[in-house]
Scaffold this motif. Sequence first.
Motif, mmCIF file in Angstrom:
data_model
loop_
_atom_site.group_PDB
_atom_site.id
_atom_site.type_symbol
_atom_site.label_atom_id
_atom_site.label_comp_id
_atom_site.label_asym_id
_atom_site.label_seq_id
_atom_site.Cartn_x
_atom_site.Cartn_y
_atom_site.Cartn_z
ATOM 1 N N ILE A 1 -5.872 -6.855 1.840
ATOM 2 C CA ILE A 1 -4.852 -7.905 1.806
ATOM 3 C C ILE A 1 -3.723 -7.528 0.851
ATOM 4 O O ILE A 1 -2.540 -7.771 1.134
ATOM 5 C CB ILE A 1 -5.491 -9.250 1.406
ATOM 6 C CG1 ILE A 1 -6.431 -9.737 2.492
ATOM 7 C CG2 ILE A 1 -4.418 -10.293 1.142
ATOM 8 C CD1 ILE A 1 -7.080 -11.063 2.163
ATOM 9 N N PHE A 2 -4.087 -6.938 -0.275
ATOM 10 C CA PHE A 2 -3.062 -6.534 -1.236
ATOM 11 C C PHE A 2 -2.139 -5.477 -0.627
ATOM 12 O O PHE A 2 -0.913 -5.524 -0.827
ATOM 13 C CB PHE A 2 -3.731 -5.981 -2.496
ATOM 14 C CG PHE A 2 -2.761 -5.501 -3.542
ATOM 15 C CD1 PHE A 2 -2.153 -6.400 -4.403
ATOM 16 C CD2 PHE A 2 -2.438 -4.159 -3.652
ATOM 17 C CE1 PHE A 2 -1.247 -5.970 -5.357
ATOM 18 C CE2 PHE A 2 -1.541 -3.721 -4.604
ATOM 19 C CZ PHE A 2 -0.938 -4.620 -5.460
ATOM 20 N N CYS A 3 -2.714 -4.535 0.114
ATOM 21 C CA CYS A 3 -1.912 -3.429 0.661
ATOM 22 C C CYS A 3 -1.041 -3.869 1.835
ATOM 23 O O CYS A 3 0.092 -3.407 1.982
ATOM 24 C CB CYS A 3 -2.823 -2.275 1.089
ATOM 25 S SG CYS A 3 -3.671 -1.475 -0.291
ATOM 26 N N ILE A 4 -1.569 -4.772 2.689
ATOM 27 C CA ILE A 4 -0.816 -5.165 3.884
ATOM 28 C C ILE A 4 -0.114 -6.504 3.733
ATOM 29 O O ILE A 4 0.675 -6.876 4.609
ATOM 30 C CB ILE A 4 -1.728 -5.210 5.115
ATOM 31 C CG1 ILE A 4 -2.734 -6.364 5.008
ATOM 32 C CG2 ILE A 4 -2.431 -3.889 5.335
ATOM 33 C CD1 ILE A 4 -3.585 -6.551 6.250
ATOM 34 N N GLY A 5 -0.397 -7.219 2.644
ATOM 35 C CA GLY A 5 0.186 -8.535 2.485
ATOM 36 C C GLY A 5 0.996 -8.718 1.218
ATOM 37 O O GLY A 5 2.221 -8.834 1.256
ATOM 38 N N PHE A 6 0.319 -8.726 0.073
ATOM 39 C CA PHE A 6 0.992 -9.081 -1.176
ATOM 40 C C PHE A 6 2.025 -8.045 -1.594
ATOM 41 O O PHE A 6 3.177 -8.379 -1.909
ATOM 42 C CB PHE A 6 -0.058 -9.261 -2.281
ATOM 43 C CG PHE A 6 0.541 -9.602 -3.610
ATOM 44 C CD1 PHE A 6 0.953 -10.892 -3.891
ATOM 45 C CD2 PHE A 6 0.698 -8.631 -4.588
ATOM 46 C CE1 PHE A 6 1.516 -11.211 -5.118
ATOM 47 C CE2 PHE A 6 1.248 -8.937 -5.816
ATOM 48 C CZ PHE A 6 1.656 -10.229 -6.074
ATOM 49 N N PHE A 7 1.643 -6.766 -1.618
ATOM 50 C CA PHE A 7 2.568 -5.735 -2.087
ATOM 51 C C PHE A 7 3.797 -5.600 -1.191
ATOM 52 O O PHE A 7 4.929 -5.540 -1.698
ATOM 53 C CB PHE A 7 1.833 -4.401 -2.219
ATOM 54 C CG PHE A 7 2.693 -3.291 -2.763
ATOM 55 C CD1 PHE A 7 3.040 -3.263 -4.102
ATOM 56 C CD2 PHE A 7 3.171 -2.291 -1.928
ATOM 57 C CE1 PHE A 7 3.843 -2.253 -4.607
ATOM 58 C CE2 PHE A 7 3.976 -1.279 -2.421
ATOM 59 C CZ PHE A 7 4.308 -1.256 -3.765
ATOM 60 N N PRO A 8 3.655 -5.543 0.162
ATOM 61 C CA PRO A 8 4.876 -5.510 0.992
ATOM 62 C C PRO A 8 5.740 -6.752 0.822
ATOM 63 O O PRO A 8 6.971 -6.650 0.820
ATOM 64 C CB PRO A 8 4.321 -5.401 2.422
ATOM 65 C CG PRO A 8 2.977 -4.802 2.258
ATOM 66 C CD PRO A 8 2.450 -5.356 0.976
#
Length: 328
Positions: free
Chosen positions: A167-174
Amino acid sequence: MDGFAFGVVLAVLASLIIATNTLVAVALFRLIQKNGCTGLYFVLNLAVADSLVGITITGLVTDELSTHRHSLPKMFCILRMAFIISPSAASILTMIMVTFDRYLAIKQPFQYFRIMSGLVVGACIVGLWLAACFIGFLPVIVQGFQQSYEGKCTFFGVFRSTYMLTIFCIGFFPALFIFIYLYCDILKIASLHVQHIREVVQVGLSGNSPSPHNTSDLKAVRTVAILIGCFVLSWSPFFIASIVKAVCQKCLPYDVIERYLWLLGLCNSLLNPLIYAYWQKEVRLQIYQLCLCVTRKVFPLFHMESGPRVPSRGPAPIRAISHPQLQE
């Protein structure tokens, strides 16, 4: 914080999230009917997504406040968490669309209404909800993200830490990267507009008051800045702690992440409607008119007794007296 206290805090937070977002959603719907601005549909969708966040966490409230704890089936717990994650992801994606909408309105003001038609706005809203549901129900599709279930229906009790990393890689960071990029570009465009206005004022082609377009640009920059700041402050501790937990299992206890940091992230769904209710004059006016209409229906006798009063425009004019009348 014990289970009962956590349930009480969660119940109060859920009630405030549902109440404030519902009020702002009704005000935005009335404002859309009056102005017909398609860009407000993104803000309305944000209020709807945040309201669903408050509704979905009510199931956790009943579990925490219940005196008789019973083990829930694993698939039921997974679906419950998926329904909580999906509107949260939709809220984050909608904030990106709100930021992009303001960015497009500032950068392409003459082509904005041609680009952001009703069909495009509707397609964007449907697309972001499909993406949010995909993120929320990803553990249902990929069983490798599921944790060995021990009967406690919590986020990390049913999902692995690798799901949080995904989730962090595909959601929060982008989302954070897009927020920062769009806001920096909005600042650049707004500063150019301010510089252009100053040049026009110096050559004497304009008055001392700024143009309405420049004022709206500054309002958009301010609102977007507050949205981004609240998003980062609310969700960053939860995501950072979750990544640390995925790398080092013994560094942080799960209770700190699931009870304190997750509650801080949920507060973002409460801050979003408060931001628009306070900083946007049109939304604030609609809320005031809505509350006034409700009070008139709830307390009709009070308004009938008071009656409509026309505000005074100053002292009554003195009637002129002619000279013959003065002699009489």
